[in-house]
Write a protein that holds these residues in place. Sequence first.
Motif, PDB file in Angstrom:
ATOM      1  N   ASN A 173      19.670  33.698 -15.861  1.00  0.00           N
ATOM      2  CA  ASN A 173      19.743  35.151 -15.807  1.00  0.00           C
ATOM      3  C   ASN A 173      21.165  35.641 -15.513  1.00  0.00           C
ATOM      4  OD1 ASN A 173      18.592  37.939 -15.537  1.00  0.00           O
ATOM      5  ND2 ASN A 173      19.272  37.658 -13.434  1.00  0.00           N
TER       6      ASN A 173
ATOM      7  N   HIS B 211      25.670  38.888  -9.636  1.00  0.00           N
ATOM      8  CA  HIS B 211      24.507  39.766  -9.824  1.00  0.00           C
ATOM      9  C   HIS B 211      24.921  41.130 -10.356  1.00  0.00           C
ATOM     10  CE1 HIS B 211      21.177  37.380  -8.232  1.00  0.00           C
ATOM     11  NE2 HIS B 211      22.026  36.903  -7.331  1.00  0.00           N
TER      12      HIS B 211
ATOM     13  N   ASP C 224      21.952  43.175 -12.457  1.00  0.00           N
ATOM     14  CA  ASP C 224      20.641  42.864 -11.884  1.00  0.00           C
ATOM     15  C   ASP C 224      20.143  44.050 -11.064  1.00  0.00           C
ATOM     16  OD1 ASP C 224      19.731  40.430 -12.735  1.00  0.00           O
ATOM     17  OD2 ASP C 224      20.539  39.295 -11.050  1.00  0.00           O
TER      18      ASP C 224
ATOM     19  N   LYS D 100      16.772  41.952  -7.076  1.00  0.00           N
ATOM     20  CA  LYS D 100      17.282  40.602  -7.303  1.00  0.00           C
ATOM     21  C   LYS D 100      18.609  40.363  -6.590  1.00  0.00           C
ATOM     22  CE  LYS D 100      15.116  39.528 -11.711  1.00  0.00           C
ATOM     23  NZ  LYS D 100      15.360  39.105 -13.090  1.00  0.00           N
ATOM     24  N   THR D 101      19.324  41.433  -6.279  1.00  0.00           N
ATOM     25  CA  THR D 101      20.635  41.328  -5.649  1.00  0.00           C
ATOM     26  C   THR D 101      20.544  41.326  -4.125  1.00  0.00           C
ATOM     27  OG1 THR D 101      21.523  42.528  -7.546  1.00  0.00           O
ATOM     28  CG2 THR D 101      22.965  42.336  -5.654  1.00  0.00           C
TER      29      THR D 101
END
Length: 122
Positions: free
Chosen positions: A36, A86, A91, A95-96
């Motif tokens: 990702n 990130h 992101d 997610k960060t």
Amino acid sequence: MIILSIVLQSLLVLYYAFSGGAKIAGANYWVDIFKNLELPQWFRVVTGSVQLVGAAALIIGYRYEGMVAWAGIWLGITMLLACVAHFRVKDPISKTTPAIFFTALIIVLTIINADGLRLPLS
């Protein structure tokens, strides 16, 4: 402050030992995160190794106080780069947040132990 430092140090030893080991072992979770982040899988292994070295330095810091701040700098740079990675792929905050959270913890630990930067490691 000593108790806070030991608690943070212990929490971070556990996190970085587990996280670094999982990265090196190729846990699917970390493989997917690095995909990702558009980072090569060899970099996951390097990152895991850096984290294991940082965890070991934090463990050494129980005996040699000066090592805690140096380990904090080592891991802090790693975590700041994780935040940048990130942000680079845009992101979502969900997610960060872990990277930001552990960056904050390592910064606090480093500040608490900043006097150790002047101590010899003996």
